[in-house]
Design a protein around this motif. Sequence first.
Motif, PDB file in Angstrom:
ATOM      1  N   GLU A 164      77.600  73.708 107.011  1.00 43.04           N
ATOM      2  CA  GLU A 164      77.570  74.870 106.134  1.00 43.04           C
ATOM      3  C   GLU A 164      76.466  75.815 106.583  1.00 43.04           C
ATOM      4  N   LYS A 165      76.536  77.019 106.061  1.00 45.01           N
ATOM      5  CA  LYS A 165      75.525  78.028 106.360  1.00 45.01           C
ATOM      6  C   LYS A 165      74.144  77.493 105.974  1.00 45.01           C
ATOM      7  N   GLY A 166      73.177  77.725 106.857  1.00 46.15           N
ATOM      8  CA  GLY A 166      71.810  77.283 106.602  1.00 46.15           C
ATOM      9  C   GLY A 166      71.472  75.929 107.196  1.00 46.15           C
ATOM     10  N   VAL A 167      72.460  75.233 107.726  1.00 43.17           N
ATOM     11  CA  VAL A 167      72.229  73.925 108.350  1.00 43.17           C
ATOM     12  C   VAL A 167      72.017  74.149 109.838  1.00 43.17           C
ATOM     13  N   ASP A 168      70.843  73.793 110.318  1.00 39.05           N
ATOM     14  CA  ASP A 168      70.538  74.049 111.723  1.00 39.05           C
ATOM     15  C   ASP A 168      70.516  72.772 112.573  1.00 39.05           C
ATOM     16  N   LEU A 169      71.296  71.775 112.177  1.00 34.72           N
ATOM     17  CA  LEU A 169      71.426  70.570 112.991  1.00 34.72           C
ATOM     18  C   LEU A 169      72.295  70.874 114.207  1.00 34.72           C
ATOM     19  N   SER A 170      71.922  70.307 115.341  1.00 37.77           N
ATOM     20  CA  SER A 170      72.736  70.457 116.550  1.00 37.77           C
ATOM     21  C   SER A 170      73.942  69.516 116.456  1.00 37.77           C
ATOM     22  N   ASP A 171      74.907  69.728 117.333  1.00 38.88           N
ATOM     23  CA  ASP A 171      76.056  68.819 117.386  1.00 38.88           C
ATOM     24  C   ASP A 171      75.593  67.395 117.684  1.00 38.88           C
ATOM     25  N   LEU A 172      74.620  67.252 118.578  1.00 41.12           N
ATOM     26  CA  LEU A 172      74.105  65.931 118.926  1.00 41.12           C
ATOM     27  C   LEU A 172      73.455  65.268 117.710  1.00 41.12           C
ATOM     28  N   GLU A 173      72.692  66.016 116.948  1.00 39.79           N
ATOM     29  CA  GLU A 173      72.072  65.449 115.737  1.00 39.79           C
ATOM     30  C   GLU A 173      73.132  65.049 114.710  1.00 39.79           C
ATOM     31  N   MET A 174      74.180  65.849 114.578  1.00 40.48           N
ATOM     32  CA  MET A 174      75.233  65.503 113.622  1.00 40.48           C
ATOM     33  C   MET A 174      76.001  64.265 114.076  1.00 40.48           C
ATOM     34  N   VAL A 175      76.333  64.162 115.357  1.00 39.44           N
ATOM     35  CA  VAL A 175      77.083  63.000 115.821  1.00 39.44           C
ATOM     36  C   VAL A 175      76.226  61.736 115.733  1.00 39.44           C
ATOM     37  N   ALA A 176      74.922  61.856 115.974  1.00 37.96           N
ATOM     38  CA  ALA A 176      74.028  60.702 115.831  1.00 37.96           C
ATOM     39  C   ALA A 176      73.998  60.235 114.375  1.00 37.96           C
ATOM     40  N   ASN A 177      73.889  61.174 113.463  1.00 37.61           N
ATOM     41  CA  ASN A 177      73.885  60.840 112.039  1.00 37.61           C
ATOM     42  C   ASN A 177      75.235  60.257 111.620  1.00 37.61           C
ATOM     43  N   CYS A 178      76.317  60.821 112.130  1.00 33.12           N
ATOM     44  CA  CYS A 178      77.652  60.304 111.819  1.00 33.12           C
ATOM     45  C   CYS A 178      77.800  58.864 112.288  1.00 33.12           C
ATOM     46  N   LEU A 179      77.327  58.550 113.485  1.00 33.44           N
ATOM     47  CA  LEU A 179      77.450  57.189 113.999  1.00 33.44           C
ATOM     48  C   LEU A 179      76.764  56.199 113.061  1.00 33.44           C
ATOM     49  N   VAL A 180      75.554  56.513 112.647  1.00 29.70           N
ATOM     50  CA  VAL A 180      74.824  55.636 111.728  1.00 29.70           C
ATOM     51  C   VAL A 180      75.584  55.493 110.410  1.00 29.70           C
ATOM     52  N   ASN A 181      76.066  56.610 109.871  1.00 30.24           N
ATOM     53  CA  ASN A 181      76.786  56.559 108.599  1.00 30.24           C
ATOM     54  C   ASN A 181      78.101  55.795 108.700  1.00 30.24           C
ATOM     55  N   VAL A 182      78.819  55.968 109.780  1.00 35.36           N
ATOM     56  CA  VAL A 182      80.066  55.228 109.969  1.00 35.36           C
ATOM     57  C   VAL A 182      79.775  53.724 110.009  1.00 35.36           C
ATOM     58  N   VAL A 183      78.758  53.344 110.757  1.00 36.38           N
ATOM     59  CA  VAL A 183      78.422  51.927 110.892  1.00 36.38           C
ATOM     60  C   VAL A 183      78.036  51.308 109.547  1.00 36.38           C
ATOM     61  N   PHE A 184      77.248  52.015 108.750  1.00 39.26           N
ATOM     62  CA  PHE A 184      76.730  51.436 107.513  1.00 39.26           C
ATOM     63  C   PHE A 184      77.587  51.707 106.274  1.00 39.26           C
ATOM     64  N   ILE A 185      78.440  52.721 106.301  1.00 45.44           N
ATOM     65  CA  ILE A 185      79.185  53.082 105.091  1.00 45.44           C
ATOM     66  C   ILE A 185      80.686  52.834 105.230  1.00 45.44           C
ATOM     67  N   ALA A 186      81.274  53.280 106.334  1.00 46.45           N
ATOM     68  CA  ALA A 186      82.728  53.188 106.496  1.00 46.45           C
ATOM     69  C   ALA A 186      83.181  51.733 106.662  1.00 46.45           C
ATOM     70  N   ARG A 187      84.455  51.508 106.402  1.00 45.98           N
ATOM     71  CA  ARG A 187      85.039  50.176 106.539  1.00 45.98           C
ATOM     72  C   ARG A 187      85.356  49.908 108.011  1.00 45.98           C
ATOM     73  N   PRO A 188      84.673  48.917 108.586  1.00 41.89           N
ATOM     74  CA  PRO A 188      84.820  48.666 110.027  1.00 41.89           C
ATOM     75  C   PRO A 188      86.085  47.895 110.368  1.00 41.89           C
TER      76      PRO A 188
END
Length: 126
Positions: free
Chosen positions: A89-113
């Motif tokens: 969203e507007k105002g979020v200055d995370l890079s694509d690399l930062e978002m994918v890194a955060n997504c990986l952690v969230n997928v591992v700990f939250i999503a159903r593996p």
Amino acid sequence: MTLHQLLQAYDFNEIIATINEMFPGTARYKQPLRQAYDILVGMRPVESKKNIRYKLLHNAEDDISYMGADDQNFNTTWEVCLGKQVVREKGVDLSDLEMVANCLVNVVFIARPPKAFEEARKELLK
């Protein structure tokens, strides 16, 4: 771009370095995160109309604001997470690399593996 496309755009070593910058000390989880990355990159994504939306979030209890995605964005299977568009969203200055890194952690700990990752996930949650 979908999460699957973002994961494919970066080498695991780039992602783990960013994860360690964002969450110091997570380098000790490199092996299970590598396993998750390898599984995710090799999976077939399930197309989804929902997004993984990075936005400004506010924690009223601590009166702090931060950029992130709601946990609900990851409350599904790995395949569905892979098919979601990752947007900021507007105002979020995370890079694509930062978002994918955060997504990986969230997928591992939250999503159903998938079954292939269940044992590694149990170890991570100890």
